[in-house]
Design a protein around this motif. Structure first.
Motif, short mmCIF file in Angstrom:
data_model
loop_
_atom_site.label_atom_id
_atom_site.label_comp_id
_atom_site.label_asym_id
_atom_site.label_seq_id
_atom_site.Cartn_x
_atom_site.Cartn_y
_atom_site.Cartn_z
N PRO A 32 1.75 -19.12 8.04
CA PRO A 32 1.44 -19.95 6.86
C PRO A 32 0.98 -19.08 5.70
O PRO A 32 0.68 -17.88 5.87
N VAL A 33 0.90 -19.67 4.52
CA VAL A 33 0.44 -18.90 3.35
C VAL A 33 -0.98 -18.38 3.56
O VAL A 33 -1.33 -17.31 3.07
N GLU A 34 -1.78 -19.13 4.32
CA GLU A 34 -3.15 -18.68 4.59
C GLU A 34 -3.17 -17.35 5.34
O GLU A 34 -4.05 -16.51 5.12
N LYS A 35 -2.20 -17.15 6.25
CA LYS A 35 -2.10 -15.90 6.98
C LYS A 35 -1.68 -14.76 6.07
O LYS A 35 -2.17 -13.62 6.19
N MET A 36 -0.78 -15.05 5.13
CA MET A 36 -0.39 -14.02 4.17
C MET A 36 -1.57 -13.60 3.30
O MET A 36 -1.79 -12.41 3.05
N VAL A 37 -2.35 -14.58 2.87
CA VAL A 37 -3.54 -14.29 2.06
C VAL A 37 -4.53 -13.46 2.87
O VAL A 37 -5.07 -12.45 2.39
N GLU A 38 -4.79 -13.90 4.10
CA GLU A 38 -5.77 -13.21 4.95
C GLU A 38 -5.38 -11.75 5.18
O GLU A 38 -6.21 -10.84 5.04
N ASP A 39 -4.12 -11.53 5.53
CA ASP A 39 -3.68 -10.16 5.81
C ASP A 39 -3.71 -9.29 4.57
O ASP A 39 -4.09 -8.11 4.63
N LEU A 40 -3.29 -9.83 3.43
CA LEU A 40 -3.32 -9.05 2.20
C LEU A 40 -4.74 -8.72 1.78
O LEU A 40 -5.04 -7.58 1.40
N GLU A 41 -5.64 -9.68 1.85
CA GLU A 41 -7.03 -9.44 1.47
C GLU A 41 -7.65 -8.35 2.35
O GLU A 41 -8.43 -7.52 1.87
N ARG A 42 -7.32 -8.36 3.62
CA ARG A 42 -7.92 -7.42 4.56
C ARG A 42 -7.50 -5.98 4.27
O ARG A 42 -8.27 -5.04 4.50
N LYS A 43 -6.26 -5.81 3.74
CA LYS A 43 -5.78 -4.45 3.50
C LYS A 43 -5.33 -4.25 2.06
O LYS A 43 -4.50 -3.39 1.76
N LYS A 44 -5.92 -5.02 1.18
CA LYS A 44 -5.50 -4.98 -0.23
C LYS A 44 -5.69 -3.59 -0.85
O LYS A 44 -4.85 -3.11 -1.61
N GLN A 45 -6.79 -2.94 -0.52
CA GLN A 45 -7.05 -1.63 -1.12
C GLN A 45 -5.99 -0.61 -0.72
O GLN A 45 -5.60 0.25 -1.51
N PHE A 46 -5.47 -0.72 0.51
CA PHE A 46 -4.42 0.20 0.94
C PHE A 46 -3.09 -0.13 0.26
O PHE A 46 -2.31 0.77 -0.06
N THR A 47 -2.86 -1.42 0.03
CA THR A 47 -1.64 -1.84 -0.67
C THR A 47 -1.63 -1.28 -2.09
O THR A 47 -0.59 -0.87 -2.61
N GLU A 48 -2.80 -1.27 -2.71
CA GLU A 48 -2.90 -0.84 -4.11
C GLU A 48 -2.92 0.68 -4.26
O GLU A 48 -2.53 1.21 -5.30
N LYS A 49 -3.36 1.40 -3.22
CA LYS A 49 -3.50 2.85 -3.32
C LYS A 49 -2.18 3.60 -3.17
O LYS A 49 -2.11 4.79 -3.45
N PHE A 50 -1.14 2.91 -2.71
CA PHE A 50 0.15 3.58 -2.50
C PHE A 50 0.69 4.12 -3.82
O PHE A 50 0.68 3.42 -4.84
N ALA A 51 1.18 5.36 -3.79
CA ALA A 51 1.75 5.98 -5.00
C ALA A 51 3.21 5.52 -5.13
O ALA A 51 4.12 6.17 -4.60
N PHE A 52 3.43 4.43 -5.84
CA PHE A 52 4.75 3.82 -5.91
C PHE A 52 5.71 4.66 -6.75
O PHE A 52 5.42 5.01 -7.89
N THR A 53 6.86 4.98 -6.14
CA THR A 53 7.93 5.67 -6.88
C THR A 53 9.26 4.93 -6.75
O THR A 53 10.01 4.83 -7.70
#
Length: 342
Positions: free
Chosen positions: A54-75
């Motif tokens: 469900p969308v709640e699971k997507m929110v939960e997983d993203l919140e838990r690892k949001k800092q790692f998602t944002e730290k990636f050096a996107f190319t």
């Protein structure tokens, strides 16, 4: 890079019913937004109950690892997908939303629509079907007449399947594609398919249960119409399993975890001489634009999500007589609408 998200519950124009009596009036969906170097990319993943994300699971997983998602050096998006795939190994829906947003960003950095970044005839248009959900025969006829279209996808899996198609056929000469959503047994499937072959049906999608490989091998050998895998083809490793059991595969971006693996699935299916369609999970214009950009790569298109929804989240797609055109702007080519901005 900064990551933002929103969740929505988008209303359908009609209650949407598929086999086994599964009906919904709204489509929950998860929208992600990536901001990087002054540009913004959007992605979408609709929630489907029977996949238990469900969308709640997507929110939960993203919140838990949001800092790692944002730290990636996107190319570029392929590297980002591999990173996300390992970061969220049990949530392909979330990976899909982020992957689509990454491709949208990349297209904007390159100044090109996504379809121009991939191999294929970028001028090719593949007609999208329009889906008619299960209902009374009278209501299904009414829905079809209300929306004149060159190709209809008909949801089946009832005791009246042949009668439904015969009734619809009396009101149109348009092509029919049938989706049983794993609603038949093998002998029943063959009997119905034989009845359908003279009723203007182009192919059958997922006739049997997703794990009935023995039944599918028998049906594949006997069916007078092509068979396409949906529930049996979720991820990349399923493509090879479908060979010799189906004539083609239906790729769903949300299920396979995004555009990046979808492109690989298309290439592998071609190597196995299988047909390819890309299907809708009732995405808004955001996710449907990602699907539409793949049309030069595939044989059949199912990108009618915005047509089935009473509400939408973006502009950027144009539908006319079965054709769906992207805007030509870089990336997905969509614009988030002011009505839903938060």
């Amino acid at each position: 890079m900064k990551v933002y998200y929103r969740t929505y519950d988008l209303a359908f124009r009609y209650p949407f019913t598929i086999s086994n009596g599964r009906t919904k009036t709204h489509q929950p969906t998860f929208i992600v937004q990536l901001e990087h170097l002054g540009r913004v990319g959007f992605g979408e993943a609709p929630a489907i109950t029977y996949y238990n994300i469900p969308v709640e699971k997507m929110v939960e997983d993203l919140e838990r690892k949001k800092q790692f998602t944002e730290k990636f050096a996107f190319t570029e998006p392929e590297r980002y997908w591999h990173y996300l795939h390992h970061l969220f190994p049990t949530n392909p829906f979330l990976v899909c939303a982020l992957d689509i947003a990454g491709w949208d960003l990349y297209g904007k950095f390159k100044g090109k629509p996504l379809c121009q970044l991939w191999e294929g005839n970028t001028g090719k248009q593949t007609v999208t079907d329009y889906t008619i959900g299960i209902d009374t025969i009278e209501k299904m006829v009414e829905k079809m007449i209300e929306k004149p279209w060159p190709v209809y996808k008909i949801k089946l899996g009832t005791d009246n399947d042949v009668a439904i198609i015969e009734s619809l056929r009396r009101h149109t000469n348009s092509v029919f594609r049938i989706d049983a959503n794993a609603g038949w047994k093998k002998e029943e499937a063959l009997e119905k398919i034989q009845a359908f072959k003279d009723l203007g049906v182009e192919y059958i999608e997922q006739p049997l249960a997703k794990d009935d490989w023995e039944g599918m091998k028998w049906l594949y050998a006997n069916s007078p119409l092509p068979l396409y895998a949906d529930e049996s083809c979720v991820a990349e490793h399923d493509v090879d399993k479908c060979s010799g059991h189906f004539h083609g595969i239906n790729i769903k971006l949300t299920k396979c975890s995004g555009l990046t693996p979808a492109l690989r699935m298309i290439r592998r299916a071609r190597e196995l001489n299988m047909g390819v369609m890309v299907g809708s999970m009732n995405e808004s214009t955001i996710g449907s634009a990602a699907i539409a950009h793949l049309q030069s790569q595939i044989d059949f298109l199912d990108a009618d999500g915005p047509l089935l929804l009473k509400e939408d989240l973006a502009t950027g797609l144009h539908y006319e007589n079965g054709n769906v055109a992207t805007s030509g702007d870089p990336g997905l080519g969509i614009r988030f609408t002011d009505l839903y901005q938060k």
